[in-house]
Design a protein around this motif. Structure first.
Motif, PDB file in Angstrom:
ATOM      1  N   MET A 287      -3.473  44.782  35.473  1.00 53.25           N
ATOM      2  CA  MET A 287      -2.984  43.490  35.935  1.00 53.25           C
ATOM      3  C   MET A 287      -1.511  43.365  35.557  1.00 53.25           C
ATOM      4  O   MET A 287      -1.088  43.864  34.514  1.00 53.25           O
ATOM      5  N   ASP A 288      -0.746  42.672  36.394  1.00 54.05           N
ATOM      6  CA  ASP A 288       0.678  42.508  36.102  1.00 54.05           C
ATOM      7  C   ASP A 288       0.884  41.762  34.793  1.00 54.05           C
ATOM      8  O   ASP A 288       1.677  42.182  33.957  1.00 54.05           O
ATOM      9  N   PHE A 289       0.148  40.661  34.615  1.00 56.88           N
ATOM     10  CA  PHE A 289       0.283  39.870  33.391  1.00 56.88           C
ATOM     11  C   PHE A 289      -1.067  39.296  32.989  1.00 56.88           C
ATOM     12  O   PHE A 289      -1.858  38.893  33.841  1.00 56.88           O
ATOM     13  N   LEU A 290      -1.283  39.213  31.693  1.00 55.83           N
ATOM     14  CA  LEU A 290      -2.419  38.501  31.134  1.00 55.83           C
ATOM     15  C   LEU A 290      -1.856  37.425  30.217  1.00 55.83           C
ATOM     16  O   LEU A 290      -1.035  37.714  29.343  1.00 55.83           O
ATOM     17  N   MET A 291      -2.268  36.195  30.455  1.00 56.00           N
ATOM     18  CA  MET A 291      -1.861  35.078  29.593  1.00 56.00           C
ATOM     19  C   MET A 291      -3.075  34.650  28.788  1.00 56.00           C
ATOM     20  O   MET A 291      -4.162  34.472  29.335  1.00 56.00           O
ATOM     21  N   LEU A 292      -2.868  34.502  27.493  1.00 58.65           N
ATOM     22  CA  LEU A 292      -3.940  34.085  26.600  1.00 58.65           C
ATOM     23  C   LEU A 292      -3.730  32.633  26.220  1.00 58.65           C
ATOM     24  O   LEU A 292      -2.750  32.290  25.567  1.00 58.65           O
ATOM     25  N   LEU A 293      -4.665  31.794  26.652  1.00 60.38           N
ATOM     26  CA  LEU A 293      -4.607  30.355  26.376  1.00 60.38           C
ATOM     27  C   LEU A 293      -5.625  30.019  25.293  1.00 60.38           C
ATOM     28  O   LEU A 293      -6.510  30.816  24.991  1.00 60.38           O
ATOM     29  N   PRO A 294      -5.525  28.811  24.722  1.00 59.66           N
ATOM     30  CA  PRO A 294      -6.501  28.394  23.705  1.00 59.66           C
ATOM     31  C   PRO A 294      -7.934  28.438  24.240  1.00 59.66           C
ATOM     32  O   PRO A 294      -8.164  28.451  25.443  1.00 59.66           O
ATOM     33  N   GLN A 295      -8.890  28.444  23.347  1.00 57.36           N
ATOM     34  CA  GLN A 295     -10.312  28.492  23.659  1.00 57.36           C
ATOM     35  C   GLN A 295     -10.682  29.743  24.462  1.00 57.36           C
ATOM     36  O   GLN A 295     -11.513  29.699  25.375  1.00 57.36           O
ATOM     37  N   ARG A 296     -10.027  30.845  24.143  1.00 61.90           N
ATOM     38  CA  ARG A 296     -10.329  32.143  24.761  1.00 61.90           C
ATOM     39  C   ARG A 296     -10.198  32.149  26.286  1.00 61.90           C
ATOM     40  O   ARG A 296     -10.846  32.917  26.971  1.00 61.90           O
ATOM     41  N   GLN A 297      -9.363  31.260  26.806  1.00 62.68           N
ATOM     42  CA  GLN A 297      -9.117  31.251  28.249  1.00 62.68           C
ATOM     43  C   GLN A 297      -8.164  32.394  28.573  1.00 62.68           C
ATOM     44  O   GLN A 297      -7.165  32.595  27.879  1.00 62.68           O
ATOM     45  N   ARG A 298      -8.489  33.129  29.626  1.00 62.31           N
ATOM     46  CA  ARG A 298      -7.675  34.265  30.030  1.00 62.31           C
ATOM     47  C   ARG A 298      -7.232  34.064  31.468  1.00 62.31           C
ATOM     48  O   ARG A 298      -8.045  33.789  32.343  1.00 62.31           O
ATOM     49  N   VAL A 299      -5.945  34.218  31.677  1.00 61.75           N
ATOM     50  CA  VAL A 299      -5.358  34.010  32.999  1.00 61.75           C
ATOM     51  C   VAL A 299      -4.639  35.290  33.416  1.00 61.75           C
ATOM     52  O   VAL A 299      -3.809  35.809  32.668  1.00 61.75           O
ATOM     53  N   VAL A 300      -4.974  35.779  34.594  1.00 62.97           N
ATOM     54  CA  VAL A 300      -4.295  36.927  35.173  1.00 62.97           C
ATOM     55  C   VAL A 300      -3.261  36.414  36.160  1.00 62.97           C
ATOM     56  O   VAL A 300      -3.567  35.542  36.990  1.00 62.97           O
TER      57      VAL A 300
ATOM     58  N   ALA B 236      -9.298  43.454  51.466  1.00 70.08           N
ATOM     59  CA  ALA B 236     -10.688  43.198  51.081  1.00 70.08           C
ATOM     60  C   ALA B 236     -10.969  43.713  49.675  1.00 70.08           C
ATOM     61  O   ALA B 236     -11.659  43.052  48.886  1.00 70.08           O
ATOM     62  N   ASP B 237     -10.437  44.896  49.328  1.00 69.64           N
ATOM     63  CA  ASP B 237     -10.625  45.427  47.976  1.00 69.64           C
ATOM     64  C   ASP B 237      -9.993  44.494  46.945  1.00 69.64           C
ATOM     65  O   ASP B 237     -10.561  44.272  45.871  1.00 69.64           O
ATOM     66  N   MET B 238      -8.827  43.953  47.275  1.00 69.71           N
ATOM     67  CA  MET B 238      -8.132  43.060  46.343  1.00 69.71           C
ATOM     68  C   MET B 238      -8.926  41.776  46.110  1.00 69.71           C
ATOM     69  O   MET B 238      -9.136  41.376  44.964  1.00 69.71           O
ATOM     70  N   VAL B 239      -9.397  41.146  47.173  1.00 69.26           N
ATOM     71  CA  VAL B 239     -10.119  39.883  46.974  1.00 69.26           C
ATOM     72  C   VAL B 239     -11.479  40.125  46.332  1.00 69.26           C
ATOM     73  O   VAL B 239     -11.967  39.295  45.571  1.00 69.26           O
ATOM     74  N   SER B 240     -12.072  41.281  46.585  1.00 71.33           N
ATOM     75  CA  SER B 240     -13.321  41.637  45.911  1.00 71.33           C
ATOM     76  C   SER B 240     -13.086  41.793  44.410  1.00 71.33           C
ATOM     77  O   SER B 240     -13.867  41.294  43.590  1.00 71.33           O
ATOM     78  N   ALA B 241     -12.021  42.480  44.046  1.00 75.54           N
ATOM     79  CA  ALA B 241     -11.683  42.635  42.627  1.00 75.54           C
ATOM     80  C   ALA B 241     -11.387  41.280  41.988  1.00 75.54           C
ATOM     81  O   ALA B 241     -11.767  41.035  40.833  1.00 75.54           O
ATOM     82  N   ASP B 242     -10.737  40.380  42.718  1.00 80.03           N
ATOM     83  CA  ASP B 242     -10.483  39.028  42.201  1.00 80.03           C
ATOM     84  C   ASP B 242     -11.793  38.314  41.890  1.00 80.03           C
ATOM     85  O   ASP B 242     -11.924  37.647  40.851  1.00 80.03           O
ATOM     86  N   ARG B 243     -12.767  38.447  42.771  1.00 74.56           N
ATOM     87  CA  ARG B 243     -14.068  37.800  42.518  1.00 74.56           C
ATOM     88  C   ARG B 243     -14.711  38.360  41.257  1.00 74.56           C
ATOM     89  O   ARG B 243     -15.251  37.611  40.441  1.00 74.56           O
ATOM     90  N   GLU B 244     -14.647  39.681  41.093  1.00 74.66           N
ATOM     91  CA  GLU B 244     -15.223  40.306  39.893  1.00 74.66           C
ATOM     92  C   GLU B 244     -14.544  39.775  38.626  1.00 74.66           C
ATOM     93  O   GLU B 244     -15.204  39.487  37.639  1.00 74.66           O
ATOM     94  N   LEU B 245     -13.229  39.650  38.691  1.00 73.62           N
ATOM     95  CA  LEU B 245     -12.505  39.123  37.527  1.00 73.62           C
ATOM     96  C   LEU B 245     -12.897  37.684  37.233  1.00 73.62           C
ATOM     97  O   LEU B 245     -13.083  37.311  36.072  1.00 73.62           O
ATOM     98  N   ARG B 246     -13.018  36.881  38.271  1.00 75.49           N
ATOM     99  CA  ARG B 246     -13.423  35.482  38.059  1.00 75.49           C
ATOM    100  C   ARG B 246     -14.805  35.419  37.422  1.00 75.49           C
ATOM    101  O   ARG B 246     -15.051  34.613  36.523  1.00 75.49           O
ATOM    102  N   LEU B 247     -15.710  36.255  37.902  1.00 78.30           N
ATOM    103  CA  LEU B 247     -17.050  36.284  37.327  1.00 78.30           C
ATOM    104  C   LEU B 247     -17.044  36.783  35.880  1.00 78.30           C
ATOM    105  O   LEU B 247     -17.955  36.481  35.119  1.00 78.30           O
TER     106      LEU B 247
END
Length: 144
Positions: free
Chosen positions: A61-74, A95-106
């Motif tokens: 991922m280009d960037f990972l942001m770590l927020l309070p309460q273990r929230q992770r933002v790509v 399609a591969d990109m949006v599929s990978a996005d769904r996996e990350l959200r899950l």
């Protein structure tokens, strides 16, 4: 300096610079970590979730942001490689990109994508600062 050298495009460099320029002094030690070029297969949460399954097709991922309460933002800065092949639009790549996005959200990640052009326009600093302010407020963080 070392983190900046890991950035792979002008868009990524601009996003990283705008983030720290706008918030380093305003937030000081409360500033959430923004880590570039993160490989998610090193995250124990993702490893547990994917046990016995194929790895995520887009693990860097280009960037990972770590927020309070273990929230992770790509945060992704998307150039043409995210939607085209050999200079032509590709529904398969998209399609591969949006599929990978769904996996990350899950897996518990929130994902935000920027078109590379957004991060290289004349007004990119104001646009990126406004985005981060909104992101912080939406997550209960006072951006100062």
């Amino acid at each position: 300096m070392r983190l900046q050298q890991s950035l792979m495009s002008d868009g990524e460099r601009n996003l990283f610079a705008a983030y720290f320029k706008a918030f380093r002094e305003r937030m000081g030690p409360r500033l959430p970590a923004l880590i570039p070029q993160v490989y998610l297969h090193y995250d124990p949460t993702v490893v547990k979730l994917l046990r016995g399954r194929l790895p995520l097709p887009r693990q860097r991922m280009d960037f990972l942001m770590l927020l309070p309460q273990r929230q992770r933002v790509v945060i992704e800065v998307d150039g043409k490689q995210h939607f085209s092949k050999d200079g032509q639009p590709s529904l398969d790549i998209y399609a591969d990109m949006v599929s990978a996005d769904r996996e990350l959200r899950l897996a518990g990640y929130e994902i935000f994508r920027f078109g590379a052009n957004e991060t290289t326009r004349r007004d990119h600093v104001a646009r990126l600062t406004a985005f981060f302010e909104q992101l912080f407020r939406a997550n209960g963080i006072d951006p100062g």
